[in-house]
Motif scaffolding. Structure first.
Motif, short mmCIF file in Angstrom:
data_model
loop_
_atom_site.label_atom_id
_atom_site.label_comp_id
_atom_site.label_asym_id
_atom_site.label_seq_id
_atom_site.Cartn_x
_atom_site.Cartn_y
_atom_site.Cartn_z
N HIS A 236 17.89 17.36 5.91
CA HIS A 236 16.69 18.18 5.82
C HIS A 236 15.65 17.43 4.99
O HIS A 236 15.96 16.89 3.94
N THR A 237 14.44 17.39 5.50
CA THR A 237 13.34 16.72 4.82
C THR A 237 12.34 17.75 4.32
O THR A 237 11.93 18.64 5.09
N LEU A 238 11.98 17.66 3.05
CA LEU A 238 10.97 18.54 2.49
C LEU A 238 9.61 17.87 2.63
O LEU A 238 9.41 16.75 2.15
N PRO A 239 8.64 18.50 3.28
CA PRO A 239 7.34 17.86 3.50
C PRO A 239 6.59 17.66 2.21
O PRO A 239 6.60 18.50 1.32
N ASN A 240 5.96 16.49 2.10
CA ASN A 240 5.10 16.18 0.95
C ASN A 240 5.83 16.30 -0.38
O ASN A 240 5.27 16.75 -1.37
N SER A 241 7.09 15.91 -0.40
CA SER A 241 7.85 16.01 -1.64
C SER A 241 8.96 14.98 -1.67
O SER A 241 9.29 14.35 -0.65
N LEU A 242 9.54 14.78 -2.85
CA LEU A 242 10.63 13.83 -3.06
C LEU A 242 11.83 14.57 -3.63
O LEU A 242 11.71 15.23 -4.67
N VAL A 243 12.97 14.48 -2.97
CA VAL A 243 14.18 15.14 -3.45
C VAL A 243 14.88 14.21 -4.44
O VAL A 243 15.39 13.16 -4.05
N TYR A 244 14.90 14.61 -5.71
CA TYR A 244 15.53 13.80 -6.75
C TYR A 244 16.89 14.34 -7.17
O TYR A 244 17.73 13.59 -7.64
N GLY A 245 17.09 15.64 -7.04
CA GLY A 245 18.34 16.23 -7.49
C GLY A 245 19.02 17.01 -6.38
O GLY A 245 18.37 17.63 -5.53
N ALA A 246 20.35 16.98 -6.35
CA ALA A 246 21.13 17.75 -5.38
C ALA A 246 22.53 17.96 -5.95
O ALA A 246 23.08 17.06 -6.57
N ASP A 247 23.09 19.14 -5.71
CA ASP A 247 24.44 19.40 -6.20
C ASP A 247 25.05 20.55 -5.40
O ASP A 247 24.35 21.39 -4.84
N TRP A 248 26.39 20.54 -5.35
CA TRP A 248 27.15 21.61 -4.72
C TRP A 248 27.45 22.71 -5.73
O TRP A 248 27.60 22.45 -6.93
N SER A 249 27.59 23.93 -5.23
CA SER A 249 28.10 25.01 -6.06
C SER A 249 29.63 25.00 -6.02
O SER A 249 30.22 24.74 -4.98
N TRP A 250 30.25 25.29 -7.15
CA TRP A 250 31.70 25.41 -7.21
C TRP A 250 32.14 26.83 -6.91
O TRP A 250 33.34 27.13 -6.89
N LEU A 251 31.21 27.73 -6.67
CA LEU A 251 31.54 29.09 -6.29
C LEU A 251 31.70 29.16 -4.78
O LEU A 251 30.80 28.77 -4.05
N TYR A 252 32.83 29.64 -4.32
CA TYR A 252 33.05 29.74 -2.88
C TYR A 252 32.83 31.19 -2.45
O TYR A 252 32.84 32.12 -3.24
N VAL A 253 32.64 31.37 -1.14
CA VAL A 253 32.46 32.71 -0.59
C VAL A 253 33.82 33.40 -0.57
O VAL A 253 34.76 32.92 0.06
N HIS A 254 33.91 34.54 -1.26
CA HIS A 254 35.19 35.24 -1.42
C HIS A 254 35.29 36.38 -0.43
O HIS A 254 34.30 37.05 -0.12
N ASN A 255 36.47 36.58 0.10
CA ASN A 255 36.71 37.68 1.02
C ASN A 255 36.56 39.00 0.27
O ASN A 255 37.31 39.28 -0.65
N PRO A 256 35.60 39.85 0.66
CA PRO A 256 35.37 41.08 -0.09
C PRO A 256 36.54 42.04 -0.03
O PRO A 256 36.62 42.97 -0.83
N LEU A 257 37.49 41.85 0.93
CA LEU A 257 38.63 42.74 1.01
C LEU A 257 39.69 42.40 -0.02
O LEU A 257 40.58 43.20 -0.30
N GLN A 258 39.59 41.18 -0.58
CA GLN A 258 40.54 40.79 -1.61
C GLN A 258 40.07 41.32 -2.96
O GLN A 258 38.89 41.36 -3.25
N THR A 259 40.97 41.72 -3.78
CA THR A 259 40.62 42.24 -5.10
C THR A 259 40.86 41.16 -6.14
O THR A 259 41.91 40.54 -6.16
N CYS A 260 39.89 40.97 -6.99
CA CYS A 260 40.03 39.97 -8.04
C CYS A 260 40.76 40.60 -9.21
O CYS A 260 40.19 41.40 -9.95
N ARG A 261 42.03 40.28 -9.37
CA ARG A 261 42.83 40.91 -10.41
C ARG A 261 42.87 40.08 -11.69
O ARG A 261 43.17 40.61 -12.75
N SER A 262 42.62 38.79 -11.55
CA SER A 262 42.76 37.92 -12.73
C SER A 262 41.47 37.16 -12.92
O SER A 262 41.22 36.19 -12.22
#
Length: 374
Positions: A236-262
């Motif tokens: 993906h190219t951002l018009p008229n700009s320079l991309v200097y930073g990029a990073d992944w999130s360590w949060l994943y999409v969680h199944n809402p049917l699962q209950t977070c017990r811990s």
């Protein structure tokens, strides 16, 4: 800025290399309604220089209890600084300092599998390796890049895999056992200022390519078969700009049917942790494309919103979730977030959906992206 992937004295630590010539450590302190960053330790580099980069020795999950926690930093005079973090004492202490490059040392990074080894890249176009047990004498010097080397990233998943990027608009993949020649070479159409391996998908590499935007590379065949077969999964190219930073999130999409017990408590986030829900406030909402291919360029509509133009049959899709004008009074909050024990709930994660963020020059915008690797 880089987070330490292990808690220190019960807190998450953020390392910052700043233009004032210092390496600052900030600890994340949580209360019932908010998180704040509080000073933990600082170290001033040589006078009249800029701190240009830093890396933690804990780039991959897992650290032996007797292994010291270290930081490598570089400055605008071409010098490297090896620092040790004393978790119970005064904080940052210098272990070694040496001249590495004739001009700016844009980047310094650890070999996460052998943390006595560090790498550096400079504006002199050189990529160098160092054994910190005998600092000052490089173990190798590569002239394979034709311009300044400004990004280096050891793979946290696969031993002996190293990615480097340069102003010469190329990303090189190396086997650290043979640094004479890279086994893959990708032309990206822009200077490569940041490289980040995906936290879960071991073969995906995210690159911030300045005027070339950002790209996600699938390096599986290149790594496993040592073939020059890295393919662009998304760009993906951002018009008229320079991309200097990029990073992944360590949060994943969680199944809402699962209950977070811990769930984690306090201020130290879990490694490989998942979020059931997250609310982002103080962000400017933007147009979301229905399901575009990532093989496209961005255009603006009449209201200035980003539109993703499809250029081929959809294989992957990206959506801009939010953008934030990066001004001094801007704040980003996360509320209602549940961070769960990854060992118990990784099976409930949807690993086909990733979140990443980019920041760009000229327009001063932070973008949050949702990528569906369908």
């Amino acid at each position: 800025m880089k987070w330490c992937l292990v808690p220190v004295a019960g807190h998450a630590l953020l390392g910052v290399a700043d233009a004032g010539g210092s390496v600052e450590l900030l600890r994340l302190v949580g209360s019932e309604n908010a998180y704040t960053l509080q000073p933990f330790s600082s170290f001033a580099l040589e006078k009249q220089c800029l701190a240009l980069s830093l890396d933690w020795s804990t780039g991959k999950i897992g650290r032996a209890s007797d292994q010291p926690l270290k930081v490598i930093s570089s400055d605008s005079k071409g010098q490297l600084y090896l620092l040790e973090v004393n978790e119970e004492g005064p904080g940052l202490q210098e272990v070694a300092m040496w001249q590495a490059h004739h001009f700016e040392a844009w980047i310094a990074a650890f070999n996460y599998w052998q943390t006595e080894i560090v790498y550096s890249g400079g504006d002199d176009g050189l990529l160098k390796g160092w054994d910190t047990r005998t600092p000052g004498t490089s173990v190798f010097t590569s002239k394979r890049h034709s311009m300044g080397v400004c990004s280096i990233r050891s793979s946290p998943h696969r031993e002996n895999i190293l990615a480097t990027g340069s102003y010469d608009e190329h990303i090189l993949l190396w086997d650290t056992r043979n640094m004479k020649q890279p086994f893959a070479d990708m032309s990206v159409g822009g200077g490569v200022w940041r490289l980040k391996w995906h936290p879960f998908h071991h073969h995906l590499l995210l690159a911030a390519c300045m005027h070339g935007g950002f790209k996600i590379f699938n390096c599986q065949k290149a790594i496993e078969e040592k073939q020059e077969a890295c393919t662009v999964s998304a760009s993906h190219t951002l018009p008229n700009s320079l991309v200097y930073g990029a990073d992944w999130s360590w949060l994943y999409v969680h199944n809402p049917l699962q209950t977070c017990r811990s769930c984690c408590s306090g201020s130290s986030p879990c490694s490989n942790s998942g979020a059931k829900a997250a609310h982002l406030s103080n962000l400017k909402a933007v147009h979301q494309s229905p399901a575009p291919s990532y093989d496209h360029l961005a255009e603006n509509d009449e209201e200035g919103h980003t539109i993703l133009q499809s250029g081929s049959k959809p294989r992957t899709s990206v959506q801009v979730l939010a953008e934030d004008m990066m001004k001094s009074d801007s704040q980003l909050h996360t509320a209602g977030t549940k961070v769960c024990d990854s060992d118990l709930y990784l099976e409930a994660a949807n690993f086909d959906i990733s979140f990443l963020t980019t920041c760009s020059f000229y327009d001063h915008i932070l973008h949050l992206w949702k990528w569906e690797n369908i």
